[in-house]
Design an enzyme around this catalytic site. Structure first.
Site, PDB file in Angstrom:
ATOM      1  N   ARG A 234     -36.206  32.842 -26.379  1.00 55.56           N
ATOM      2  CA  ARG A 234     -36.484  32.341 -26.568  1.00 55.56           C
ATOM      3  C   ARG A 234     -35.357  31.458 -25.657  1.00 55.56           C
ATOM      4  NH1 ARG A 234     -31.793  32.567 -31.776  1.00 55.56           N
ATOM      5  NH2 ARG A 234     -30.372  33.551 -30.313  1.00 55.56           N
TER       6      ARG A 234
ATOM      7  N   ASN B 107     -25.739  26.262 -32.775  1.00 53.22           N
ATOM      8  CA  ASN B 107     -27.295  26.747 -31.711  1.00 53.22           C
ATOM      9  C   ASN B 107     -28.210  25.901 -31.806  1.00 53.22           C
ATOM     10  OD1 ASN B 107     -28.799  28.619 -30.906  1.00 53.22           O
ATOM     11  ND2 ASN B 107     -29.109  29.663 -33.088  1.00 53.22           N
TER      12      ASN B 107
ATOM     13  N   LYS C 257       1.108   8.775 -33.590  1.00 56.63           N
ATOM     14  CA  LYS C 257       0.006   7.718 -32.932  1.00 56.63           C
ATOM     15  C   LYS C 257      -1.004   8.521 -33.011  1.00 56.63           C
ATOM     16  CE  LYS C 257       0.143   3.488 -32.010  1.00 56.63           C
ATOM     17  NZ  LYS C 257       0.092   2.931 -32.931  1.00 56.63           N
TER      18      LYS C 257
ATOM     19  N   THR D 280       5.286   4.894 -34.898  1.00 53.08           N
ATOM     20  CA  THR D 280       4.729   4.905 -34.093  1.00 53.08           C
ATOM     21  C   THR D 280       4.594   4.380 -32.477  1.00 53.08           C
ATOM     22  OG1 THR D 280       2.483   3.811 -35.106  1.00 53.08           O
ATOM     23  CG2 THR D 280       3.164   5.851 -35.950  1.00 53.08           C
ATOM     24  N   ASP D 281       4.318   2.695 -32.600  1.00 54.79           N
ATOM     25  CA  ASP D 281       4.466   1.826 -31.379  1.00 54.79           C
ATOM     26  C   ASP D 281       5.258   2.890 -30.812  1.00 54.79           C
ATOM     27  OD1 ASP D 281       3.401  -0.776 -29.748  1.00 54.79           O
ATOM     28  OD2 ASP D 281       5.618  -0.237 -29.872  1.00 54.79           O
TER      29      ASP D 281
ATOM     30  N   HIS E 220     -31.097  24.690 -31.260  1.00 51.02           N
ATOM     31  CA  HIS E 220     -32.264  24.863 -31.390  1.00 51.02           C
ATOM     32  C   HIS E 220     -33.295  24.572 -30.483  1.00 51.02           C
ATOM     33  CE1 HIS E 220     -30.764  27.454 -34.772  1.00 51.02           C
ATOM     34  NE2 HIS E 220     -30.064  26.262 -34.600  1.00 51.02           N
TER      35      HIS E 220
ATOM     36  N   VAL F  58     -26.593  35.095 -31.094  1.00 50.94           N
ATOM     37  CA  VAL F  58     -25.353  34.872 -30.647  1.00 50.94           C
ATOM     38  C   VAL F  58     -23.884  35.257 -30.904  1.00 50.94           C
ATOM     39  CG1 VAL F  58     -23.956  32.177 -30.738  1.00 50.94           C
ATOM     40  CG2 VAL F  58     -26.248  32.656 -31.225  1.00 50.94           C
ATOM     41  N   GLN F  59     -23.928  35.596 -31.898  1.00 50.47           N
ATOM     42  CA  GLN F  59     -22.773  36.516 -31.968  1.00 50.47           C
ATOM     43  C   GLN F  59     -22.305  37.249 -31.203  1.00 50.47           C
ATOM     44  OE1 GLN F  59     -24.440  35.834 -34.237  1.00 50.47           O
ATOM     45  NE2 GLN F  59     -23.557  34.997 -36.375  1.00 50.47           N
TER      46      GLN F  59
END
Lengths: 290, 290, 290, 290
Positions: free
Chosen positions: A183, A252, A21, A66-67, A254, A225-226
């Site tokens: 940046r 990223n 569920k 699933t109920d 931008h 970013v790495q």
């Protein structure tokens, strides 16, 4: 045994499968005196095991509906959701492995909303809240005896206006991007981590990771970013010895200086276009060496 | 080497990682005479390899910028997107493995929109289209010599008003759901499949799978979503010998008869509430026995 | 003059119309020394006027391209976005009414994201931020001489766990809901308000309204969403004399006690299902009597 | 009477207000023999009238609960949803104006999903369907005696690869866009229209409008979105005498030729970037002259 159109006979079988569920929206109030606490969490349940009879013969007798799973989440929450969702997840796993006669293991996924108390004249209110981003995520999997717990952070959008660059990268036939040493850096942090122990305060560790990610984001010039991903991982693993490894996924976001020079206007890193797509996506694990 | 707050020294290392460009929106027009054809596809590129220098030392010299990846997708599309996205994916993988000095493998993910020609007085128009659901998805991964190709269907919403039930399932303490032998069955099909050969017409196979899923959905009484999942898998594998295995993910879009009896109105399976959540989720592979 | 299929001759004419650029994502950095400030805002531009030549004769000579409008937003932001988006909106309106030869009026719509400074060891950082909900919205319309300014709040999700009820409402043939004097009250506030003056500090008033909404949400027992709506409006108008009227739109985010009694478990307002739909929607203006 | 912080006394009053239930998801099956028909529609109910007692005194005795409204939609659907949603809307309006003692008027909004019969070996199936875009929308408002009906189309995404341009537009200081006489034209049609009669077959007119929009999209060289908007309006009004006026909202889904020349590759209107934002938005009414 079926015969294919090319005349090749193949036996077709059921492979890995699971059912459950999804999107059970559980809300619990802890009413201790004047000060109420709350948990607001979306729960997904998935069971694996031997469900072949249902798939191939239409025999549902071993299937938990699933109920029923939904009802179980709410019912167990009453007594067993007393602290972190991670601990509640272990209890749900134990329950579901017992409840279904052919269930081998269960996976419980949580997406917990964070709420902040409303402040009235500077004081935190006892029972009124406003919803925040980000979210606390968690996945608990297991066979009832052993558990794999993963915790995470989602939708934490951070940005800094300087102290980030992108230089010295490979230039080849399709490279057009100019280099920059100043940046905007912006990303929506999705993190998840695994533990090397079962004995810990999951909520306290979550808060510590959250704070380390924020602080590390600010504390260095980022050449990529790495690099920042690795720095954050180091900070978290250094401060949280119970964490074995951590994964980050960093789109990223931008922010591109808008070309105003063509209109005779100088743009000294002031006016940016927030590019919705396409976005760089940087992902990786930082972990303890074995 | 860092020292954790508990005094345990651990070496922290970079684990599995990848980076790339996501959500590149490529559109190509094939202008052959009066009748134009189009491809409308979102592309995600992810590269893996040795990117440790960037993560740990801020040395970007081996990194292909994600902007370069975007440019490459558009540039190669000009000559090399001539047929299916799967074939284009192989060409992109080959290119990226060569382009980055430390790239070991590449994964290209496609989400292709389906467009139908507008009909004017019953005739298909030569260059005007309307966009349809569902989508054609594909993932191509490889090291430049070998490829793993997965194709798929997404957002195919199907429903039948009868010939479906849910009976004979396990009843226990938290089971409240009544049994039924006549319910609405509805799901949004997400399928993906793998091949046992590299030599095939990917678009033709996609269309065949699509049609088999639709037809199998209609051709039997369904005692459970699981049973229908297995039937569909069998039909596809039987008709498409190039497919080795197929995975389905079926959210059970519950259509619940609305309780009108309390208002003195009889509801003979006519008036339903479409429950947005929580939803049962049934997933599984159907495959050839090895 | 066209002749309809029923033989009725009717002259068909162009009615009210407008065009513009939507979803311009503007980001501005104010770099005053060590402490940077930012504005992150989505801008929509819509122009009205005499554009009939373009519609009926394909004569575009009086049309400002929507690409030009986008450029204009970025270009004017450099010198003229110095304070609130409301003041910037007036400058954009003045510009656009002059820029297009047949433009009669312009409407600028803003959706401004709120960012909070990241705190590092308790101190606000100078140039690092994390994004918050809710949003600050604004609409500025005018002919270049006169302006109508509307400001607003969007996506402020608030909840209280008690001191709310729903009793004494009309009962008739289709009424099934029980009464309650203790329920969870939750809504996502969308508010917008109009002013009775042009001379004010829009950002300061926005913050005051925001705080009044939060505090009023907590300060009374709520017999209905309608009553709380009116209380909030009164509080805002009382504290902000520059506001002439305020409109609220309150989806009632139903938190329904889950029926655990059928499983022999008592649920003392502890375990709730967060119902995603359908939701009550309560809307209204609170205003000064004229 | 309240006193504001500036000492100005103002009386604060309740202004225009409405409340209701949104996002009621109704599904009806028409089981006439072997061939079933279905309606799948989201319904929003909004009531206006004198609800001041609830707002100002917490007196709910004249309020119909929004839960009652939901029940009413399902209950009336049983007997009264026999044809178009527009006709059903009139019946709901009549009911709600009677049901609430202080209700003056009601507005019912419909968003109807379109389903297509699944074809099995070329034959339409009797009870199996797949969901399509676009949607059929409708708004019915009234006081129980008179009605204003608006019908519409939503999410119809159309594109043509040629026979569209954008030339001769105004050039000024911030204009950078080049002219073109061959571009891709793409939009997501949102249309709504009003009638000059109450006696009509709403579904038949909807289909006719839908077909006119598609055909007109293809039948001319388009010098601007505005021109095509007007052409479509003319076509619809000419073919559908019961329609008094029609409004279109056309986001210009820009498909921009990707700059490959910088990589030494010629791009003859073949390779495009689908720009997600910002988008031009062109809106207008086409109507019968009075």
């Amino acid at each position: 045994m079926t015969e294919s159109s090319t005349g090749v006979r193949t036996r077709i079988v059921l492979g890995q499968n699971n059912y459950g569920k999804s999107d059970v929206r559980l809300f619990k109030v802890f009413r201790e005196g004047e000060r109420h606490d709350i948990r607001d969490v979306r729960v997904d349940v998935a069971l694996t095991g031997d469900f072949e009879a249902a798939h191939t013969r239409g025999d549902n007798s071993a299937l938990l509906a699933t109920d029923t799973m939904r009802n179980t989440v709410y019912a167990l929450a009453k007594e067993q959701l007393t602290g972190s969702v991670e601990e509640f997840g272990k209890r749900l796993v134990r329950h579901f492995v017992k409840a279904g006669p052919t269930v081998a293991s269960a996976r419980i996924t949580f997406t917990q909303h964070c709420w902040e108390r409303i402040k009235v004249q500077g004081q935190e209110h006892g029972h009124a809240f406003s919803r925040q981003v980000p979210k606390h995520t968690a996945v608990v999997e297991g066979d009832g005896r052993q558990f794999k717990v993963t915790s995470g952070i989602d939708e934490l959008y951070v940005l800094k206006t300087t102290r980030s660059g992108w230089e010295g990268f490979l230039r080849e036939q399709f490279t057009a991007l100019p280099e920059t040493n100043d940046r905007i850096m912006a990303t929506v942090v999705t993190a998840r981590w695994e533990y090397n122990t079962d004995e810990l305060d999951y909520d306290a560790v979550w808060s510590e990771v959250y704070q380390q990610i924020l602080e590390t984001f600010t504390d260095h010039y980022s050449p990529s970013v790495q690099f920042t991903l690795h720095q954050m991982g180091q900070a978290v693993l250094t401060r949280c010895p119970v964490i074995e490894r951590i994964h980050f996924s960093f789109p990223n976001k931008h922010h591109v200086p808008y070309n105003l020079e063509r209109f005779g206007i100088q743009n000294d890193n002031e006016i940016f276009h927030v590019d919705p797509e396409p976005y760089g996506l940087i992902e990786g694990w930082v972990e303890r060496a074995r």
